[in-house]
Design a protein around this motif. Structure first.
Motif, short mmCIF file in Angstrom:
data_model
loop_
_atom_site.label_atom_id
_atom_site.label_comp_id
_atom_site.label_asym_id
_atom_site.label_seq_id
_atom_site.Cartn_x
_atom_site.Cartn_y
_atom_site.Cartn_z
N SER A 144 29.14 59.65 48.20
CA SER A 144 29.06 58.28 48.66
C SER A 144 29.11 57.32 47.47
CB SER A 144 27.76 58.02 49.43
OG SER A 144 27.72 58.80 50.60
N LEU A 145 29.84 56.23 47.66
CA LEU A 145 29.85 55.14 46.70
C LEU A 145 29.00 54.02 47.28
CD1 LEU A 145 31.00 53.83 44.08
CD2 LEU A 145 32.82 52.89 45.52
N VAL A 146 27.92 53.70 46.61
CA VAL A 146 27.02 52.63 47.06
C VAL A 146 27.31 51.38 46.25
CG1 VAL A 146 24.62 51.91 47.32
CG2 VAL A 146 25.26 54.30 47.74
N LEU A 147 27.58 50.27 46.95
CA LEU A 147 27.94 49.02 46.29
C LEU A 147 26.95 47.92 46.62
CD1 LEU A 147 31.76 49.05 47.11
CD2 LEU A 147 30.77 49.33 44.84
N ASN A 148 26.83 46.97 45.73
CA ASN A 148 26.01 45.79 46.01
C ASN A 148 26.65 45.00 47.16
OD1 ASN A 148 24.42 46.54 43.89
ND2 ASN A 148 25.03 44.88 42.53
N LYS A 149 25.83 44.40 47.99
CA LYS A 149 26.32 43.70 49.17
C LYS A 149 27.05 42.40 48.83
CE LYS A 149 22.79 45.53 52.30
NZ LYS A 149 21.67 45.19 53.23
N ASP A 150 26.87 41.89 47.63
CA ASP A 150 27.47 40.60 47.29
C ASP A 150 28.92 40.72 46.81
OD1 ASP A 150 26.85 41.90 44.97
OD2 ASP A 150 26.01 40.15 43.94
N ILE A 151 29.46 41.93 46.79
CA ILE A 151 30.86 42.11 46.38
C ILE A 151 31.77 42.01 47.60
CG2 ILE A 151 32.53 43.70 45.36
CD1 ILE A 151 30.36 44.89 43.69
N SER A 152 32.78 41.18 47.50
CA SER A 152 33.70 40.98 48.62
C SER A 152 35.03 41.65 48.33
CB SER A 152 33.91 39.47 48.84
OG SER A 152 34.83 39.26 49.89
N PHE A 153 35.51 42.47 49.27
CA PHE A 153 36.79 43.15 49.13
C PHE A 153 37.25 43.64 50.49
CE2 PHE A 153 33.43 46.23 48.79
CZ PHE A 153 33.89 47.37 49.43
N ASP A 154 38.52 44.04 50.60
CA ASP A 154 39.03 44.55 51.88
C ASP A 154 39.70 45.92 51.74
OD1 ASP A 154 41.58 43.91 50.78
OD2 ASP A 154 41.44 41.89 51.62
N GLU A 155 39.78 46.42 50.49
CA GLU A 155 40.35 47.75 50.28
C GLU A 155 39.65 48.41 49.10
OE1 GLU A 155 44.60 49.84 48.99
OE2 GLU A 155 44.61 47.84 49.91
N LEU A 156 39.26 49.67 49.31
CA LEU A 156 38.58 50.44 48.28
C LEU A 156 39.41 51.68 47.95
CD1 LEU A 156 36.14 51.44 46.56
CD2 LEU A 156 35.15 52.33 48.69
N LYS A 205 40.00 45.92 45.98
CA LYS A 205 41.05 44.92 46.13
C LYS A 205 40.66 43.86 47.16
CE LYS A 205 45.12 47.65 44.83
NZ LYS A 205 46.47 48.09 45.26
N LYS A 206 41.12 42.66 46.91
CA LYS A 206 40.93 41.55 47.84
C LYS A 206 42.27 40.88 48.04
CE LYS A 206 38.35 38.49 50.13
NZ LYS A 206 37.52 38.81 51.31
N GLU A 207 42.79 40.96 49.27
CA GLU A 207 44.08 40.37 49.62
C GLU A 207 45.18 40.89 48.68
OE1 GLU A 207 43.46 36.19 49.52
OE2 GLU A 207 42.28 36.15 51.37
N GLY A 208 45.13 42.19 48.40
CA GLY A 208 46.18 42.85 47.63
C GLY A 208 46.01 42.79 46.13
N LYS A 209 45.05 42.04 45.63
CA LYS A 209 44.82 41.93 44.19
C LYS A 209 43.54 42.64 43.79
CE LYS A 209 47.24 37.51 43.60
NZ LYS A 209 47.14 36.10 43.07
N ILE A 210 43.54 43.24 42.61
CA ILE A 210 42.36 43.94 42.12
C ILE A 210 41.29 42.94 41.71
CG2 ILE A 210 41.47 45.51 40.36
CD1 ILE A 210 44.19 46.83 40.23
N ALA A 211 40.13 43.05 42.33
CA ALA A 211 39.01 42.17 42.01
C ALA A 211 38.04 42.83 41.04
CB ALA A 211 38.28 41.76 43.29
N HIS A 212 37.81 44.12 41.23
CA HIS A 212 36.94 44.90 40.35
C HIS A 212 37.55 46.28 40.15
CE1 HIS A 212 34.21 41.94 42.20
NE2 HIS A 212 33.44 42.07 41.13
N MET A 213 37.32 46.88 39.00
CA MET A 213 37.68 48.29 38.82
C MET A 213 36.97 48.84 37.60
SD MET A 213 41.61 48.46 37.41
CE MET A 213 42.08 47.93 35.76
#
Length: 216
Positions: A144-156, A205-213
């Motif tokens: 499992s990957l556990v993430l902070n709730k304040d991160i917004s994304f639509d693809e992992l 990713k958010k709307e096709g762009k990498i937000a975090h990695m």
């Protein structure tokens, strides 16, 4: 290195001087004092041999890791990534307290808590990493990957990287998770033998762009 003028065109060596033509100019230089056999056997070159061996090892490991992540690395637009990542591999290798000088390796460095933290802290260009925002938990059949709730994304995207540190080879498995509703925990499949040292790399990713990695 110097140029010279002469009616006679010289090519080759004469004493400790070497003559040749470069771009239409006659060049003369002294022979190099480097001795290949001395480098391999002489005690005075021992430290140089050790540093050379470890540098080559770090370069190879860094290269195979970057190759697994090439599609994401290109998006970071980081002109100094090669140099920065090579430096990271060296810093991690230096944490190997098991091996003798000249044989220290990245794998033993990564097996330390500090070594893994250095890997997780590494930032690709201006893209934020996940050092303080994500963690991996082991289950019986999956992870499992556990993430902070304040991160917004639509693809992992989760890349699991398996490195053969002895033969400088690697394999990786990609899993993509679409997120209609943000969760705190995302389950992904286990791959490769758990006896190996596996690296996990997450891309958000958010709307096709990498937000975090980054490594998690």
């Amino acid at each position: 290195m110097a140029t010279y003028e002469s009616l006679i065109k010289l090519n080759g060596s004469l004493g400790d001087l070497v003559f040749y033509n470069l771009n239409g100019k006659n060049i003369v230089r002294k022979k190099s004092g480097f001795n290949k056999n001395a480098f391999k056997k002489s005690p005075s070159y021992e430290k140089v041999r050790q540093n050379s061996s470890e540098f080559g090892h770090c370069s190879k490991i860094g290269k195979i890791i970057r190759q697994c992540l090439e599609v994401y690395i290109k998006k970071s637009d980081d002109a100094l990534l090669y140099q920065r990542f090579a430096k990271l591999m060296t810093e991690i290798k230096d944490l190997d307290a098991i091996s003798e000088k000249g044989k220290r390796c990245v794998k033993n460095g990564l097996l330390t808590e500090h070594g893994m933290q250095l890997l997780k802290k590494f930032q690709f260009g201006l893209i934020e990493n996940l050092e303080n925002s994500a963690s991996i938990f082991e289950g019986l059949w999956d992870k499992s990957l556990v993430l902070n709730k304040d991160i917004s994304f639509d693809e992992l995207i989760i890349e699991t990287i398996n490195i053969d540190f002895d033969h400088y080879q690697s394999d990786h498995f990609k899993q993509t998770i679409q997120t209609e509703k943000l969760l705190n925990e995302y389950v992904f499949e286990k791959h490769f033998s758990e006896e190996e040292l596996l690296l996990h790399f997450a891309v958000l990713k958010k709307e096709g762009k990498i937000a975090h990695m980054g490594f998690v």
